[in-house]
Design an enzyme around this catalytic site. Structure first.
Site: not given
Length: 738
Positions: A674, A708
């Site tokens: 991210k 995830r």
């Protein structure tokens, strides 16, 4: 799973100062409604803080010292700078702030004013606050608890069943607590007068009826959200202090009471059924039972989480799956019993060989309206054994925490806390998310959502079949690439493969559901055509209901909706109709607009995101999604800036236990590659593996059950180490201390 027995748990460390008696002119109006007059105040303060280091070093500086705490409290209470609008609540808040000023972070303060009321022993306020500092931001204070109280209020009224009690008024001693935000600012003097007036102008036969009337008056007439009322008759028993009854009620309870009365006139009743199975396809049988009940006109209004538990009474048998459902029916209790027995025996083929022995399906009537029914061995309502069974009380407390047990006059939540106290109790229940289309040995996902230690963290592998995903766009376009990547996922112990056909990168263009289907359906069909993926669960990453339906019909098992149903009004009802698990993630706006929607009230992303995600859970329940089909995700990177993402990771354990709506639900987090990791490390997406590993460790420490990720081999190593640190039963005692 290890056979190691966990060590005994230790309670949280608490430093307290009790009954510190001081003088203040900051308590608002006195007994005679005069402002600014000095009054006595009794202060109780509790600070939750670890004392392990001080316990070893024997150094005052390593703890929140009670002497320093007492001085800080005294300075606030006895200062003469009283404002005209000063109230007990504001004074209590000042005391909490003084405790924060000496290093405390979790503080509870109780201020009792013994001369506040003419006819009561005391009145006061109690508040609890938690303080933390989001990364790069100012400290944030979270209100944990607040209540105003009256103790020992003396009134005289007609109460009792004996003839002499119906003639002359007798003394009644009442206690009241008003719970909730702002309760400390209520006009406690007028509340006391109103309560006394109710007592002196009623003529109930039982204390139960009196406290119920008082609670109804406070919730309905005074509009308080939640109250606790206690009443005692000191003269009722010659050689005892006196009988007493204490209840807690909410405004929601009385709105339900009105609805139930109306439904009763329409011959519809509310019941709670316990469900269990330990033979055959257990989860499928529980779901089938709900379908069969619907066929008989018994409507499902709600379901609990599904739990796996060890057998009780007869222990030499397989483990059970258990749940509770809330239903509406026009049947009488005996007709309902006949219907559930028909479902057990005729619809689902239960054969009873041994009492409390193995069974394919077991349905028990736990509660029916608020009746008490004892019909020998045929039927007992409330269920006689429900209060000794965690596998009943835990799911029941999710559905009916405020329900008053008609025999014990105690809420289900209180019974559950008594059976399973939050400090020191070790549960062996596991949350189960059933997979509707089992292939091979996988027919469920199992999580320890209670302690977060007894089950390993599951790996969800990211398979984006998109040209424009932020870190792997274009990597999985050809069937050969998709197959090779999926095989690598299996080799690196993925439990779930998450297939996505649309990028949520804010710079990407939404291709629409038709294009998304063109991308994901071939990938799902490809994997389902190879037996090596029979044991792999496939999730479809989409916020379109049409894509979700087609993907599930093609062989996917789980819906992963980044919007939790906000971006397609048909998503929640579609998930309910498909009866498959759905991941509900917190997000604001759309993938294109969310980057501009990171402002939260008081810069408090924890409270804001938790409130909004709890609302999505409620909407999912309204859409009739079973609670056992829900998985939650706080949405790292979605409508959150870098500092807010770090704050969620830092406060994850608090976040996932901060709302009643979250009870028992497993959590997924996806920090992989991210942007906030890139901001901290300065690396491009595919070079953020190490930073992702650090974030994954924080997820596991905070209680995530699924992570995830893109880089399974490397993150698999992170899980191997982090699980042994944070998800090892040996860590229970240490983590409880903290």
């Amino acid at each position: 799973m290890s056979n190691m027995q966990p060590p005994p748990l230790l309670p949280p460390d608490v430093i307290s100062v009790r009954e510190l008696t001081l003088k203040t002119n900051k308590a608002g109006l006195d007994t005679w409604h005069r402002a600014g007059r000095s009054q006595p105040v009794i202060v109780d303060a509790w600070v939750r803080a670890p004392v392990a280091v001080a316990g070893i070093s024997d150094l005052v500086c390593e703890s929140v010292h009670y002497g320093t705490l007492s001085k800080a409290i005294t300075k606030v209470i006895e200062s003469n700078d009283a404002a005209e609008d000063c109230t007990p609540r504001k004074l209590a808040a000042e005391v909490v702030s003084s405790a924060f000023g000496i290093g405390a972070e979790n503080v509870r303060v109780r201020l009792s004013f013994p001369k506040k009321l003419l006819r009561a022993a005391c009145a006061g306020v109690e508040i609890a606050k938690h303080k933390y500092t989001p990364y790069g931001s100012d400290p944030v204070t979270v209100d944990v608890d607040e209540k105003a109280f009256i103790e020992g209020l003396h009134a005289f009224g007609i109460i009792g069943v004996n003839p002499w009690e119906r003639v002359e008024k007798q003394e009644v001693v009442v206690g009241v607590e008003v719970h909730g935000p702002g309760s400390g600012d209520i006009d406690i003097v007028h509340v006391a007068d109103d309560v006394a007036n109710v007592v002196e102008n009623t003529s109930y036969q039982t204390i139960e009826a009196l406290v119920t009337a008082l609670a109804r008056f406070l919730c309905v007439e005074k509009a308080f959200e939640k109250v606790t009322v206690r009443a005692e008759k000191p003269r009722a028993i010659a050689f005892a202090r006196g009988p007493a009854v204490k209840i807690t009620r909410s405004r929601r309870y009385y709105s339900t009471e009105v609805t139930t009365f109306r439904q009763s006139n329409e011959k519809e009743h509310i019941a709670y059924l316990g469900m269990g199975s330990n033979l055959g396809e257990r989860a499928a049988l529980l779901s089938a039972a709900l379908v069969e009940l619907e066929k008989r006109g018994i409507r499902t209004l709600g379901t609990s989480s599904m739990y796996e538990s060890a057998p009780m009474y007869v222990e030499n048998q397989p483990r059970f799956l258990n749940a509770v459902c809330k239903v509406a029916t026009t049947m009488t209790p005996h007709e309902l019993l006949a219907a559930v027995q028909d479902v057990e025996k005729n619809a689902l083929g239960r054969v009873k060989l041994v009492d409390k022995g193995p069974r394919s399906i077991d349905l028990d009537i736990l509660l029916y309206d608020d009746i008490v029914l004892r019909d020998g061995k045929i039927l007992s309502i409330p269920h006689l054994l429900m209060l000794e069974r965690e596998f009943v009380l835990r799911p029941l407390a999710q559905l009916a925490p405020d329900y008053i047990h008609p025999v014990t006059c105690t809420t289900i939540a209180e019974h559950f806390e008594h059976l399973c106290p939050p400090d020191g109790f070790v549960s062996d229940l596991y949350t189960v998310v059933p997979i509707k289309q089992p292939r091979g040995p996988f027919n469920q996902l199992m999580f320890d959502t209670i302690h977060h230690v007894h089950t390993p963290t599951h790996l969800m592998a990211i398979l984006n079949v998109t040209p424009d995903s932020f870190s792997d766009g274009g990597d999985h376009i050809s069937p050969d690439d998709i197959l090779a990547t999926a095989q690598d996922f299996v080799a690196n112990k993925a439990t779930i493969i998450d297939i996505g056909g649309q990028s949520t990168n804010p710079k990407s263009v939404n291709p629409g559901p038709a294009v998304e289907l063109e991308r994901v359906l071939p990938a799902i069909n490809l994997l389902r055509s190879h037996k090596e993926f029979d044991n792999i669960i496939i999730s479809i990453d989409t916020y379109y209901a049409s894509v979700a339906r087609a993907a599930i019909e093609a062989g996917a098992d789980i819906i992963n909706d980044v919007s939790a149903g906000l971006l397609d009004p048909d998503m929640l009802t579609t998930a309910a109709q498909l009866d498959v698990p759905i991941i509900l993630m917190h997000m604001r706006g759309t993938p294109q607009t969310m980057i501009n929607m990171t402002k939260y009230t008081n810069n408090d992303v924890i409270t804001g995101a938790a409130d909004e995600l709890a609302e999505r859970v409620r909407e999912a329940e309204k859409a009739r999604i079973k609670r056992w089909n829900m998985i939650l995700d706080p949405g790292l990177g979605f409508a959150k800036n870098a500092e807010q993402n770090l704050c969620i990771l830092r406060e994850l354990k608090f976040f996932i236990h901060s709302r009643r709506e979250f009870d028992g639900l497993p959590w997924l987090l996806g920090p992989s590659r991210k942007g906030f990791i890139g901001k901290l490390t300065g690396r491009e997406p595919k070079d953020r593996v190490a930073g992702t590993g650090a974030a994954i460790s924080a997820c596991i420490a905070g209680g995530a059950e699924i992570v995830r990720v893109h880089d399974l081999k490397e993150i698999g190593d992170v899980l191997a180490v982090a699980d042994m640190i944070y998800r090892n039963p040996a860590s229970l005692a240490i983590r409880k201390r903290k």
